[in-house]
Design an enzyme around this catalytic site. Structure first.
Site, PDB file in Angstrom:
ATOM      1  N   TYR A  32      53.399  39.018  50.384  1.00 34.90           N
ATOM      2  CA  TYR A  32      52.284  38.163  49.936  1.00 34.90           C
ATOM      3  C   TYR A  32      51.861  37.205  51.042  1.00 34.90           C
ATOM      4  CZ  TYR A  32      49.918  34.900  46.631  1.00 34.90           C
ATOM      5  OH  TYR A  32      49.022  34.095  45.956  1.00 34.90           O
ATOM      6  N   LYS A  88      48.171  37.226  52.663  1.00 37.17           N
ATOM      7  CA  LYS A  88      47.205  36.112  52.573  1.00 37.17           C
ATOM      8  C   LYS A  88      46.825  35.606  53.968  1.00 37.17           C
ATOM      9  CE  LYS A  88      46.706  35.865  48.072  1.00 37.17           C
ATOM     10  NZ  LYS A  88      45.408  36.123  47.418  1.00 37.17           N
TER      11      LYS A  88
HETATM   12  N1  LIG Z   1      48.067  30.939  40.424  1.00 35.55           N
HETATM   13  C1  LIG Z   1      48.091  30.148  41.482  1.00 35.55           C
HETATM   14  O1  LIG Z   1      48.583  29.012  41.440  1.00 35.55           O
HETATM   15  C2  LIG Z   1      47.503  30.601  42.787  1.00 35.55           C
HETATM   16  C3  LIG Z   1      47.706  29.824  43.918  1.00 35.55           C
HETATM   17  C4  LIG Z   1      47.146  30.204  45.127  1.00 35.55           C
HETATM   18  C5  LIG Z   1      46.376  31.346  45.194  1.00 35.55           C
HETATM   19  N2  LIG Z   1      46.193  32.118  44.082  1.00 35.55           N
HETATM   20  C6  LIG Z   1      45.402  33.336  44.206  1.00 35.55           C
HETATM   21  O2  LIG Z   1      44.353  33.307  43.246  1.00 35.55           O
HETATM   22  C7  LIG Z   1      44.087  34.652  42.804  1.00 35.55           C
HETATM   23  C8  LIG Z   1      44.152  34.697  41.288  1.00 35.55           C
HETATM   24  O3  LIG Z   1      45.453  34.274  40.897  1.00 35.55           O
HETATM   25  P1  LIG Z   1      45.893  34.278  39.370  1.00 35.55           P
HETATM   26  O4  LIG Z   1      46.919  33.225  39.254  1.00 35.55           O
HETATM   27  O5  LIG Z   1      44.706  34.293  38.481  1.00 35.55           O
HETATM   28  O6  LIG Z   1      46.614  35.723  39.317  1.00 35.55           O
HETATM   29  P2  LIG Z   1      47.024  36.599  38.032  1.00 35.55           P
HETATM   30  O7  LIG Z   1      48.218  37.404  38.416  1.00 35.55           O
HETATM   31  O8  LIG Z   1      47.145  35.725  36.854  1.00 35.55           O
HETATM   32  O9  LIG Z   1      45.768  37.572  37.881  1.00 35.55           O
HETATM   33  C9  LIG Z   1      45.551  38.567  38.855  1.00 35.55           C
HETATM   34  C10 LIG Z   1      44.710  39.692  38.296  1.00 35.55           C
HETATM   35  O10 LIG Z   1      44.756  40.764  39.246  1.00 35.55           O
HETATM   36  C11 LIG Z   1      44.986  41.970  38.554  1.00 35.55           C
HETATM   37  N3  LIG Z   1      45.682  42.951  39.378  1.00 35.55           N
HETATM   38  C12 LIG Z   1      46.974  42.891  39.817  1.00 35.55           C
HETATM   39  N4  LIG Z   1      47.299  44.028  40.445  1.00 35.55           N
HETATM   40  C13 LIG Z   1      46.181  44.808  40.444  1.00 35.55           C
HETATM   41  C14 LIG Z   1      45.870  46.108  40.948  1.00 35.55           C
HETATM   42  N5  LIG Z   1      46.800  46.873  41.543  1.00 35.55           N
HETATM   43  N6  LIG Z   1      44.630  46.589  40.774  1.00 35.55           N
HETATM   44  C15 LIG Z   1      43.688  45.867  40.121  1.00 35.55           C
HETATM   45  N7  LIG Z   1      43.910  44.645  39.606  1.00 35.55           N
HETATM   46  C16 LIG Z   1      45.148  44.132  39.772  1.00 35.55           C
HETATM   47  C17 LIG Z   1      45.843  41.566  37.364  1.00 35.55           C
HETATM   48  O11 LIG Z   1      45.803  42.538  36.321  1.00 35.55           O
HETATM   49  C18 LIG Z   1      45.245  40.234  36.966  1.00 35.55           C
HETATM   50  O12 LIG Z   1      44.181  40.400  36.041  1.00 35.55           O
HETATM   51  C19 LIG Z   1      45.099  35.534  43.524  1.00 35.55           C
HETATM   52  O13 LIG Z   1      44.511  36.079  44.682  1.00 35.55           O
HETATM   53  C20 LIG Z   1      46.206  34.579  43.916  1.00 35.55           C
HETATM   54  O14 LIG Z   1      46.914  35.040  45.039  1.00 35.55           O
HETATM   55  C21 LIG Z   1      46.742  31.754  42.890  1.00 35.55           C
END
Ligand SMILES: NC(=O)c1ccc[n+]([C@@H]2O[C@H](COP(=O)([O-])OP(=O)(O)OC[C@H]3O[C@@H](n4cnc5c(N)ncnc54)[C@H](O)[C@@H]3O)[C@@H](O)[C@H]2O)c1
Length: 244
Positions: free
Chosen positions: A153, A157
């Site tokens: 990851y 990123k």
């Molecule tokens: N949650 C946090 O605190 C946080 C912090 C920093 C960055 N981010 C980034 O923000 C974005 C959203 O995060 P989130 O917390 O909503 O994530 P989440 O895991 O809750 O949602 C991610 C979505 O991606 C989909 N997904 C996963 N694998 C997949 C695949 N192989 N093909 C198609 N879809 C797929 C999942 O089904 C889900 O709907 C991500 O890029 C994450 O890295 C999140």
């Protein structure tokens, strides 16, 4: 300006991607919803249609290059050039170097970075032909700092930030803005539920609060904000750092 225009959002079924998709649809955008969770996508599409929107749910495993190409081709065939592509889907497998497998590595890197390339390449010429557009990749603190047990990851990123910088430079000639965005507040999502400490869960917020920054990013082209990392705050504001 966004009314009637198309958006492509990955990871649309849950979490931040769900919130961004709803915000775009509420602003009158026609949204291609890409996710592996087809069951949840159908529910989201029904919600958007009930509110008068015109979504296109596409079930796709973004770790697979062929599936990713077919999904973005279907979105382009249906809606034409998108005003904005938001590559938000990601997978975080927390494993040490001793535990992680090559298959884990490939899955995470493919969803985060390979899909970013395939999706961006697919929309690049249509955006040029349309006179411009906006591409947004979801980054993270993991895009510029190191974290333990984020063996794939973390570099994924970092890689997405590198791709952003390169395409932001190339996009200037074609009026395409390319930026990264990060949650500027702890957000209540399935990914967070798995990875946050209890202390963070005490103050996480609904990701819908972060969506004004994504509406702003959807309106950008190369004359506006490009080559930046934008941190979306929960009060609807955002910070932007120039990375070029
Ligand atoms: N949650 C946090 O605190 C946080 C912090 C920093 C960055 N981010 C980034 O923000 C974005 C959203 O995060 P989130 O917390 O909503 O994530 P989440 O895991 O809750 O949602 C991610 C979505 O991606 C989909 N997904 C996963 N694998 C997949 C695949 N192989 N093909 C198609 N879809 C797929 C999942 O089904 C889900 O709907 C991500 O890029 C994450 O890295 C999140």
């Amino acid at each position: 300006m966004l009314q009637g225009q198309a958006a492509i959002v990955t990871g649309a079924a849950q979490g931040l991607g769900y919130a961004i998709s709803k915000a775009y649809a509420a602003d009158g955008m026609r949204v291609a919803l890409l996710d592996i969770r087809g069951d949840l996508l159908d529910e989201l599409a029904a919600e958007i249609r009930q509110a008068g929107g015109d979504p296109l749910p596409i079930t796709v495993d973004l770790s697979d290059a062929g599936e990713t190409q077919r999904a973005v081709d279907a979105a382009l065939a249906h809606f034409g050039a998108p005003r904005v592509l938001v590559h938000n889907a990601a997978l975080l497998i927390t494993r040490s170097m001793r535990e992680i497998t090559l298959a884990d590595w490939q899955m995470e890197i493919n969803i985060i970075l390979q899909a970013a390339f395939i999706l961006s390449k697919a929309v690049w010429q249509p955006m040029i032909d349309a006179g411009g557009g906006s591409i947004v990749y979801l980054s993270s603190g993991s895009g510029y700092r190191g974290f333990i047990e984020e063996v794939a990851y973390n570099p994924g990123k970092h890689g997405i930030e590198g791709l952003m910088k390169c395409l932001a430079l190339e996009g200037k000639e074609f009026n395409i803005a390319v930026n990264c965005a990060t949650p500027g507040a702890p957000i209540n999502t399935p990914m967070s539920a798995q990875n946050y400490t209890e202390a963070l869960k005490q103050r996480w917020v609904d990701p819908a609060l972060l969506t004004p920054a994504f509406l702003f990013l959807a309106r950008q082209d190369a004359a506006g904000l490009t080559g930046h990392r934008v941190a979306a705050r929960s009060d609807g504001s955002w910070d932007a750092i120039n990375l070029l």
